[in-house]
Design a protein around this motif. Structure first.
Motif, PDB file in Angstrom:
ATOM      1  N   LEU A  64       0.818  -1.218   0.000  1.00  0.00           N
ATOM      2  CA  LEU A  64       0.000   0.000   0.000  1.00  0.00           C
ATOM      3  C   LEU A  64       0.849   1.263   0.000  1.00  0.00           C
ATOM      4  O   LEU A  64       0.425   2.312   0.479  1.00  0.00           O
ATOM      5  N   LEU A  65       2.068   1.152  -0.531  1.00  0.00           N
ATOM      6  CA  LEU A  65       2.932   2.323  -0.665  1.00  0.00           C
ATOM      7  C   LEU A  65       2.627   3.038  -1.973  1.00  0.00           C
ATOM      8  O   LEU A  65       3.010   4.178  -2.188  1.00  0.00           O
ATOM      9  N   ASP A  66       1.947   2.336  -2.865  1.00  0.00           N
ATOM     10  CA  ASP A  66       1.591   2.888  -4.167  1.00  0.00           C
ATOM     11  C   ASP A  66       0.264   2.244  -4.566  1.00  0.00           C
ATOM     12  O   ASP A  66      -0.103   1.202  -4.015  1.00  0.00           O
ATOM     13  N   ARG A  67      -0.452   2.874  -5.502  1.00  0.00           N
ATOM     14  CA  ARG A  67      -1.745   2.323  -5.908  1.00  0.00           C
ATOM     15  C   ARG A  67      -1.667   1.706  -7.304  1.00  0.00           C
ATOM     16  O   ARG A  67      -0.980   2.250  -8.179  1.00  0.00           O
ATOM     17  N   PRO A  68      -2.378   0.603  -7.509  1.00  0.00           N
ATOM     18  CA  PRO A  68      -2.410   0.026  -8.858  1.00  0.00           C
ATOM     19  C   PRO A  68      -3.155   0.950  -9.827  1.00  0.00           C
ATOM     20  O   PRO A  68      -3.985   1.756  -9.405  1.00  0.00           O
ATOM     21  N   THR A  69      -2.828   0.830 -11.104  1.00  0.00           N
ATOM     22  CA  THR A  69      -3.547   1.590 -12.122  1.00  0.00           C
ATOM     23  C   THR A  69      -4.937   0.981 -12.320  1.00  0.00           C
ATOM     24  O   THR A  69      -5.918   1.695 -12.504  1.00  0.00           O
ATOM     25  N   SER A  70      -5.021  -0.338 -12.254  1.00  0.00           N
ATOM     26  CA  SER A  70      -6.319  -1.007 -12.255  1.00  0.00           C
ATOM     27  C   SER A  70      -6.193  -2.378 -11.622  1.00  0.00           C
ATOM     28  O   SER A  70      -5.082  -2.859 -11.375  1.00  0.00           O
ATOM     29  N   GLY A  71      -7.326  -2.978 -11.345  1.00  0.00           N
ATOM     30  CA  GLY A  71      -7.345  -4.286 -10.690  1.00  0.00           C
ATOM     31  C   GLY A  71      -7.766  -4.156  -9.234  1.00  0.00           C
ATOM     32  O   GLY A  71      -7.912  -3.035  -8.726  1.00  0.00           O
ATOM     33  N   ARG A  72      -7.971  -5.289  -8.588  1.00  0.00           N
ATOM     34  CA  ARG A  72      -8.399  -5.300  -7.189  1.00  0.00           C
ATOM     35  C   ARG A  72      -7.323  -5.881  -6.288  1.00  0.00           C
ATOM     36  O   ARG A  72      -6.681  -6.863  -6.646  1.00  0.00           O
ATOM     37  N   LEU A  73      -7.130  -5.250  -5.144  1.00  0.00           N
ATOM     38  CA  LEU A  73      -6.128  -5.715  -4.187  1.00  0.00           C
ATOM     39  C   LEU A  73      -6.816  -5.799  -2.825  1.00  0.00           C
ATOM     40  O   LEU A  73      -7.189  -4.777  -2.255  1.00  0.00           O
ATOM     41  N   CYS A  74      -7.038  -7.034  -2.353  1.00  0.00           N
ATOM     42  CA  CYS A  74      -7.726  -7.230  -1.075  1.00  0.00           C
ATOM     43  C   CYS A  74      -6.758  -7.747  -0.026  1.00  0.00           C
ATOM     44  O   CYS A  74      -5.992  -8.680  -0.281  1.00  0.00           O
ATOM     45  N   ILE A  75      -6.773  -7.114   1.151  1.00  0.00           N
ATOM     46  CA  ILE A  75      -5.986  -7.587   2.286  1.00  0.00           C
ATOM     47  C   ILE A  75      -6.964  -8.068   3.344  1.00  0.00           C
ATOM     48  O   ILE A  75      -7.828  -7.299   3.785  1.00  0.00           O
ATOM     49  N   GLU A  76      -6.872  -9.326   3.683  1.00  0.00           N
ATOM     50  CA  GLU A  76      -7.796  -9.965   4.633  1.00  0.00           C
ATOM     51  C   GLU A  76      -9.247  -9.648   4.283  1.00  0.00           C
ATOM     52  O   GLU A  76     -10.045  -9.329   5.152  1.00  0.00           O
TER      53      GLU A  76
END
Ligand SMILES: Nc1ncnc2c1ncn2[C@@H]1O[C@H](COP(=O)(O)OP(=O)(O)O)[C@@H](O)[C@H]1O
Ligand SMILES: [Mg+2]
Length: 235
Positions: A64-76
């Motif tokens: 979470l130091l940078d954000r993706p341009t697209s896509g989903r990123l789930c933590i827990e």
């Protein structure tokens, strides 16, 4: 395992993660081309791939130091793509620990003070409980007798142990390690690797470890190989 139990044990889920740099400029380049990846609780996973393949870029997104341009990123199970900066900062502080190639310790501070730092940032001022937690963590990484030494007086291997203790300070479910043994000799490398495995086994912490050391990678539960921004092998 049924579907609900599987999701409960999921620490990380990436779906179609893409990352471009220089968006809207003539040098716009896509570095990650749609990464899918799931890490379960307690897994110890190696991330390998040639230099420039996007390993650090991927770790920075997961951390979470940078954000993706697209896509989903789930933590827990929390979809991070919809969170605002304050929510991201909180999640980063509590749910993810980092160990980098360079330890990034504050050299004038003692080992103990360095390990206390994440707790201090979270709570605003030092308290006795923080000191106890930090001392226990230093004992766990084999540095009980070095707690009050300045970080600058320690060997590379010891400094990396302090960095690991610091990464554990908030008891995160996920630790990201970007070439953590890259600057160490063989003996220190083996010690640090064994320590991380031991922590994973004892506490159920999930590790994602970037390494160029194939010997270490093959001792991990699984190897994920990145080439030119794509996962080519997910073992
Ligand atoms: N902030 C950035 N701006 C532009 N390009 C970047 C940036 N960060 C990384 N890159 C590029 O992304 C590619 C992958 O880099 P990196 O993720 O550091 O690879 P690895 O860690 O696998 O060596 C490289 O070509 C690098 O130059
Ligand atoms: Mg890198």
């Amino acid at each position: 395992m049924d579907e609900v139990a599987e999701v409960a044990d999921e620490v990380l889920r990436l779906t179609g993660i893409r990352k471009s740099f220089g968006i809207g400029t003539p040098t716009e380049t896509e570095i990650l081309h749609g990464i899918d990846l799931v890490l379960q609780k307690g897994e110890f996973v190696a991330l390998i791939g040639p230099s420039g393949s996007g390993k650090s870029t991927l770790l920075n997104l997961i951390g979470l130091l940078d954000r993706p341009t697209s896509g989903r990123l789930c933590i827990e199970g929390t979809d991070t793509t919809t969170l605002d900066e304050a929510q991201l900062t909180r999640l980063r502080g509590h749910r993810v620990g980092f160990v980098f190639q360079s330890h990034y310790l504050i050299s004038a501070f003692t080992a103990l003070e360095n390990v206390m730092m994440p707790m201090l940032l979270d709570r605003g001022r030092p308290d006795a409980a923080m000191r106890t937690v930090a001392r226990d963590l230093l004992a766990r990484v084999g540095l009980a007798d070095r707690a009050d030494y300045p970080a600058s007086n320690m060997s590379g291997g010891q400094q990396q142990r302090v960095a690991i203790a610091r990464a554990l300070a908030m008891s995160p479910p996920l630790i990201l390690a970007d070439e953590p043994t890259g600057n160490l000799d063989t003996k220190a490398t083996e010690g640090i690797f064994a320590l991380m495995r031991e922590i994973a086994a004892a506490s159920g912490t999930t590790f994602l470890l970037v390494t160029h050391n194939l010997g270490l990678a093959h001792q991990c539960d699984r190897i994920i190989e990145l080439v030119d921004g794509q996962v080519v092998t997910a073992g």
